[in-house]
Design a protein around this motif. Structure first.
Motif, PDB file in Angstrom:
ATOM      1  N   LEU A  43       0.846  -1.188   0.000  1.00 28.04           N
ATOM      2  CA  LEU A  43       0.000   0.000   0.000  1.00 28.04           C
ATOM      3  C   LEU A  43       0.882   1.239   0.000  1.00 28.04           C
ATOM      4  O   LEU A  43       1.676   1.448   0.922  1.00 28.04           O
ATOM      5  N   ILE A  44       0.763   2.065  -1.043  1.00 27.11           N
ATOM      6  CA  ILE A  44       1.535   3.294  -1.191  1.00 27.11           C
ATOM      7  C   ILE A  44       0.640   4.472  -0.841  1.00 27.11           C
ATOM      8  O   ILE A  44      -0.453   4.604  -1.394  1.00 27.11           O
ATOM      9  N   LEU A  45       1.101   5.327   0.084  1.00 29.82           N
ATOM     10  CA  LEU A  45       0.253   6.405   0.581  1.00 29.82           C
ATOM     11  C   LEU A  45       0.880   7.786   0.350  1.00 29.82           C
ATOM     12  O   LEU A  45       2.072   7.988   0.591  1.00 29.82           O
ATOM     13  N   PHE A  46       0.022   8.713  -0.110  1.00 27.38           N
ATOM     14  CA  PHE A  46       0.405  10.113  -0.277  1.00 27.38           C
ATOM     15  C   PHE A  46      -0.463  10.977   0.640  1.00 27.38           C
ATOM     16  O   PHE A  46      -1.680  10.812   0.678  1.00 27.38           O
ATOM     17  N   GLY A  47       0.158  11.909   1.335  1.00 28.60           N
ATOM     18  CA  GLY A  47      -0.572  12.793   2.208  1.00 28.60           C
ATOM     19  C   GLY A  47      -1.049  14.041   1.501  1.00 28.60           C
ATOM     20  O   GLY A  47      -0.914  14.178   0.278  1.00 28.60           O
ATOM     21  N   ASN A  48      -1.612  14.974   2.275  1.00 29.05           N
ATOM     22  CA  ASN A  48      -2.092  16.209   1.677  1.00 29.05           C
ATOM     23  C   ASN A  48      -0.922  17.156   1.372  1.00 29.05           C
ATOM     24  O   ASN A  48       0.248  16.761   1.433  1.00 29.05           O
ATOM     25  N   TYR A  49      -1.234  18.402   1.097  1.00 30.65           N
ATOM     26  CA  TYR A  49      -0.241  19.355   0.612  1.00 30.65           C
ATOM     27  C   TYR A  49       0.934  19.540   1.569  1.00 30.65           C
ATOM     28  O   TYR A  49       2.058  19.800   1.131  1.00 30.65           O
ATOM     29  N   GLY A 113      -3.011   5.183  -2.667  1.00 28.13           N
ATOM     30  CA  GLY A 113      -4.084   6.032  -2.168  1.00 28.13           C
ATOM     31  C   GLY A 113      -3.553   7.298  -1.554  1.00 28.13           C
ATOM     32  O   GLY A 113      -2.392   7.375  -1.141  1.00 28.13           O
ATOM     33  N   GLY A 114      -4.426   8.320  -1.487  1.00 27.63           N
ATOM     34  CA  GLY A 114      -3.992   9.573  -0.916  1.00 27.63           C
ATOM     35  C   GLY A 114      -5.128  10.410  -0.385  1.00 27.63           C
ATOM     36  O   GLY A 114      -6.281  10.285  -0.819  1.00 27.63           O
ATOM     37  N   PHE A 115      -4.773  11.263   0.557  1.00 30.41           N
ATOM     38  CA  PHE A 115      -5.720  12.167   1.191  1.00 30.41           C
ATOM     39  C   PHE A 115      -5.585  13.563   0.604  1.00 30.41           C
ATOM     40  O   PHE A 115      -4.473  14.057   0.405  1.00 30.41           O
ATOM     41  N   SER A 116      -6.723  14.197   0.296  1.00 27.84           N
ATOM     42  CA  SER A 116      -6.748  15.562  -0.219  1.00 27.84           C
ATOM     43  C   SER A 116      -5.907  15.646  -1.493  1.00 27.84           C
ATOM     44  O   SER A 116      -6.141  14.865  -2.416  1.00 27.84           O
ATOM     45  N   THR A 117      -4.930  16.551  -1.562  1.00 30.23           N
ATOM     46  CA  THR A 117      -4.124  16.660  -2.777  1.00 30.23           C
ATOM     47  C   THR A 117      -3.368  15.361  -3.066  1.00 30.23           C
ATOM     48  O   THR A 117      -3.032  15.079  -4.213  1.00 30.23           O
ATOM     49  N   GLY A 118      -3.119  14.574  -2.026  1.00 30.83           N
ATOM     50  CA  GLY A 118      -2.478  13.279  -2.226  1.00 30.83           C
ATOM     51  C   GLY A 118      -3.318  12.333  -3.059  1.00 30.83           C
ATOM     52  O   GLY A 118      -2.789  11.432  -3.728  1.00 30.83           O
ATOM     53  N   GLY A 119      -4.638  12.528  -3.033  1.00 30.84           N
ATOM     54  CA  GLY A 119      -5.510  11.729  -3.889  1.00 30.84           C
ATOM     55  C   GLY A 119      -5.335  12.100  -5.348  1.00 30.84           C
ATOM     56  O   GLY A 119      -5.352  11.230  -6.232  1.00 30.84           O
ATOM     57  N   ASN A 120      -5.167  13.383  -5.619  1.00 32.33           N
ATOM     58  CA  ASN A 120      -4.884  13.817  -6.989  1.00 32.33           C
ATOM     59  C   ASN A 120      -3.612  13.164  -7.500  1.00 32.33           C
ATOM     60  O   ASN A 120      -3.559  12.657  -8.634  1.00 32.33           O
ATOM     61  N   ILE A 121      -2.564  13.186  -6.661  1.00 32.44           N
ATOM     62  CA  ILE A 121      -1.288  12.591  -7.037  1.00 32.44           C
ATOM     63  C   ILE A 121      -1.449  11.094  -7.281  1.00 32.44           C
ATOM     64  O   ILE A 121      -0.903  10.544  -8.238  1.00 32.44           O
ATOM     65  N   SER A 122      -2.220  10.433  -6.440  1.00 32.83           N
ATOM     66  CA  SER A 122      -2.435   8.984  -6.578  1.00 32.83           C
ATOM     67  C   SER A 122      -3.090   8.644  -7.916  1.00 32.83           C
ATOM     68  O   SER A 122      -2.683   7.697  -8.597  1.00 32.83           O
TER      69      SER A 122
END
Length: 297
Positions: A43-49, A113-122
């Motif tokens: 599971l690869i995770l990206f956070g917000n800005y 998966g990502g939260f906030s802007t991290g979702g855009n990146i995902s």
């Protein structure tokens, strides 16, 4: 730019209740928790800005559940992005390839998966990985209350400035409109750059930047608590990220014509790690359900 470090700091070992031995690896660009034996999934995770690996781990406390299911978790220190340039995509791809190779991670069950802007990146990165037929391709992608429609987000920021209701909203709106004006141009002069960089542009139903996800499992998490946002920011329904997310879900359901796209709307699940109520939070994701989704064929 992504600064790639070629050396690992010393790792520490962790054990869960099932006695699965884990290794923690910390680098400048990421933190990785992986089982000593072969993982069932990655599971690869990206956070917000503004989030880094440490913040993601604190706000999205999924590591214990992951360990109980022999899943490797990769937290990326990649932030301060609403979208990805072509150079960003290339550098992130090379970074992931190095991480997977050096740590002997399995490539048959990858989720991003990502939260906030991290979702855009995902979404944008996953589309790139599949489009380029990369060796690292996600089976599934999820976003958590992400501003996927950059044009709609810009217009919301303009409305926030005009309302002048919340100092935070005015400051954020001013900063974001300036950032977008400098990077993408003022949409009054054309929206081509917004379409080119945004996961979704609802004004034109433009989804080309995620079109390669047509056979990928997708989950869209959002908590459309209009009462909360009305009280705190004077938002209307169209100001919520959920408004654009629901639109995208409808478009993809019609375009992709499969059952792999899920819209998950929650109620009263959004809380920060410090207990603060906020519908725009990692906590709207049910961790047990997410893991079942990942391990299901």
């Amino acid at each position: 730019m992504i600064s790639v470090s070629c050396k690992n700091k010393p790792y520490k070992k962790n054990q869960n209740t099932n006695r699965t031995e884990y290794k923690e690896i910390v680098e400048d660009n990421y933190e990785l928790n992986k089982p000593i034996k072969n993982a069932n999934a990655v599971l690869i995770l990206f956070g917000n800005y503004v989030e880094n690996a440490e913040t993601i781990e604190r706000e999205f406390n999924i590591l214990k559940d992951a360990k109980n299911n022999n899943i490797a978790i990769l937290y990326l220190n990649f932030n301060k992005k609403f979208w990805l340039t072509e150079n960003d995509k290339t550098e992130l791809t090379e970074l992931l390839k190095r991480i997977f190779k050096e740590n002997k991670l399995p490539k048959n069950n990858i989720y991003i998966g990502g939260f906030s802007t991290g979702g855009n990146i995902s979404l944008l990165l996953s589309n790139h990985l599949i489009k380029t037929e990369n060796e690292i391709e996600p089976k599934g992608v999820f976003i958590v209350d992400s501003p996927i429609d950059l044009l709609a987000f810009y217009e919301k920021c303009e409305r926030n400035i005009e309302r002048n209701f919340s100092e935070i909203s005015v400051q954020e709106g001013t900063w974001i409109t300036n950032l977008f004006n400098n990077s993408l141009g003022n949409p009054k002069n054309g929206i081509t750059n917004f379409e080119k960089n945004s996961p979704f542009t609802s004004q034109t139903n433009f989804i080309e930047n995620i079109a390669n996800l047509n056979n990928t499992k997708l989950r869209f998490y959002t908590e459309p608590d209009i009462n909360y946002w009305k009280i705190n920011r004077q938002f209307e329904p169209e100001d919520l990220n959920s408004f654009s997310i629901e639109k995208l879900n409808t478009v993809l359901q019609n375009r992709f014509n499969n059952k792999k796209v899920e819209l998950i709307k929650t109620e009263n699940k959004g809380y920060r790690a410090n207990g603060e109520r906020n519908p725009h939070s990692w906590s709207i994701v049910d961790k047990e359900s997410l893991i079942k989704w990942m391990l299901k064929d």
